[in-house]
Design an enzyme around this catalytic site. Sequence first.
Site, short mmCIF file in Angstrom:
data_model
loop_
_atom_site.label_atom_id
_atom_site.label_comp_id
_atom_site.label_asym_id
_atom_site.label_seq_id
_atom_site.Cartn_x
_atom_site.Cartn_y
_atom_site.Cartn_z
N ARG A 264 0.84 -1.20 0.00
CA ARG A 264 0.00 0.00 0.00
C ARG A 264 0.87 1.24 0.00
O ARG A 264 1.79 1.36 0.80
CB ARG A 264 -0.91 -0.01 1.23
CG ARG A 264 -1.81 -1.22 1.20
CD ARG A 264 -2.86 -1.23 2.27
NE ARG A 264 -3.66 -2.45 2.13
CZ ARG A 264 -4.67 -2.78 2.91
NH1 ARG A 264 -5.03 -1.99 3.90
NH2 ARG A 264 -5.34 -3.89 2.70
N ARG A 279 1.66 1.73 10.42
CA ARG A 279 1.29 1.93 9.03
C ARG A 279 2.53 1.65 8.19
O ARG A 279 3.53 2.35 8.32
CB ARG A 279 0.82 3.38 8.83
CG ARG A 279 0.20 3.67 7.49
CD ARG A 279 -0.32 5.09 7.43
NE ARG A 279 -1.40 5.32 8.38
CZ ARG A 279 -2.67 4.96 8.17
NH1 ARG A 279 -3.01 4.40 7.03
NH2 ARG A 279 -3.59 5.18 9.07
N GLU A 351 -6.45 -1.41 14.10
CA GLU A 351 -7.32 -2.22 13.27
C GLU A 351 -6.50 -3.39 12.71
O GLU A 351 -5.51 -3.19 12.00
CB GLU A 351 -7.88 -1.37 12.13
CG GLU A 351 -8.78 -2.16 11.20
CD GLU A 351 -9.16 -1.36 9.95
OE1 GLU A 351 -9.20 -0.11 10.02
OE2 GLU A 351 -9.39 -1.99 8.91
N SER A 354 -10.80 -6.46 9.00
CA SER A 354 -12.00 -5.82 8.51
C SER A 354 -12.77 -6.91 7.78
O SER A 354 -12.25 -7.53 6.87
CB SER A 354 -11.63 -4.69 7.56
OG SER A 354 -12.76 -3.93 7.24
N ARG A 393 0.48 -5.31 12.86
CA ARG A 393 -0.17 -4.68 14.02
C ARG A 393 -0.41 -5.72 15.12
O ARG A 393 -0.35 -5.38 16.31
CB ARG A 393 -1.49 -4.03 13.59
CG ARG A 393 -1.25 -2.80 12.72
CD ARG A 393 -2.55 -2.24 12.18
NE ARG A 393 -2.33 -1.06 11.36
CZ ARG A 393 -3.28 -0.45 10.66
NH1 ARG A 393 -4.52 -0.92 10.70
NH2 ARG A 393 -3.00 0.62 9.94
#
Length: 429
Positions: A264, A279, A351, A354, A393
């Site tokens: 990403r 991130r 997070e 998802s 994470r």
Amino acid sequence: MLDVRRVRSELDVLKAGLARKGVDPRELDRLAEIDGRHRRLAEQRDTLRAQVKQVSKEVGRLRQAGDLEGVEARMAWSRQVGERERALAVQADEAGAELRDLLLRIPNVPAEDAPDGAGEDDNVVVRHAGPDPEAYAEHQRVPHWEVGAALGILDLERGAKVSGSMFPLFRGAGARLLRALTSWALERHADAFEEVRPPSLVRTAAMVASGQLPKFADEAYHLERDDLWAIPTAEVPLTSVAAGEILAEAELPMRLTAATPCFRREAGAAGRDTRGLIRVHEFDKVEILAYATPDQAPALLGELLERAEALVVELGLAYRVLDICTGDLGQSHARSFDIEVYAPGSGLWLEVSSVSWFSDYQARRADIRYRRRGDGKVEHVHTLNGSALAWPRIWAALVETGRQPDGTVAVPGALAPWFAGATTIGSAL
RNA sequence: GGAGGGAUGGCAGAGCGGCCGAAUGCGGAGGUCUUGAAAACCUCUGGGCGUGAGCCCCGCGGGUUCGAAUCCCGCUCCCUCCGCCA
């Protein structure tokens, strides 16, 4: 993408649904207008085309009969009509392209029961388990980048040297921890999910099918020379596995799982959360995904969420489950639940999963259909997927949560098989 | 990277520029027969758009032609051989 027929039959319903996502109703009026124009042009074109076809057949017949004058007359007439037909076809194609382009950019309608809201602050916490953020001990209050550096298991400087910032480099037990997580998760899903190892570079069509393109091109790495995209998630290749196919209802639900790297650019997030692993540009993730009938979809959404949640529980992390509000739902999503784990050293909820239901939005883009058992009718499948889980994470939360007074980190029991008897990271290994 | 061959319905496999959305076989669905089953026979059996007349789809995109599955060009994918390579 949306079913254009709904634009014609229930425009107001779509406007109301998409307004919950903050979409301007005038976008839909524009869609209806272009659709109408496209259909009018196509109809005129088809009428002329039918005439040309019919006359062409006559030409064949007359030639057989030897009526050369009749042949000449009809060929001349047909040439003229054909010219008008081609002109109309160009216009119809332009309108069709405009229609498709707009359709690809209009988001999916949120599910009825998705909570209303304007943005991430309005997401609803539906569950919360594990210690409260205040309950952690002082020795757990060290951020993972410090723990990782102290134990020699995370080397962000060297990662940056090799590839730039936000490209982490794990070492020793830190790398082993990632490998253990991936193996463990794949095995935990093996009871019901087929393991897949898809390509990590995909064609543009795959990115369009799952919804990353055309809107979010800036977020993805593109290899221009070969016109391939580095996948931002395994969702992209897995959603295109069945692209263009008509599946038998008996094959559904089809459940797939894959461990892949994810890339990403994080172009919109420059400067935010850049510390440590929160991130990063490249990370590993295990994804679970299902193709389903519309009837099967709701239960599967629950099943995927349960699976992701079970992993977090087994790792002994504090977490909460968020019901994502309409204003925070992604373009392709009808309903989503996020799982966030608490990282006591960073003091952040992160997070790590998802889980989403896309209704038939992706299936329309990818043209994935199934034949119904009873009446043999063909219709689009529903797609669902979820991370289970995203590892950096988790790694951060694990290292912070598991940190002991002596500075070593406890290995979660679930991962013991990958640590050859060692129960801590930092001492023996 | 180089040379050649190929791509047609669920599968196999025909297809002269016009009567081809496409023969035939297999598979699948239904029926006749049968106590039941098998066999045999009969019928049906791709997808999309359009209220409809009708239109589109023979890997994909262009072109030639009154008319293209069929001819021409580009691309993609598959196979064979050569080269390179973990």
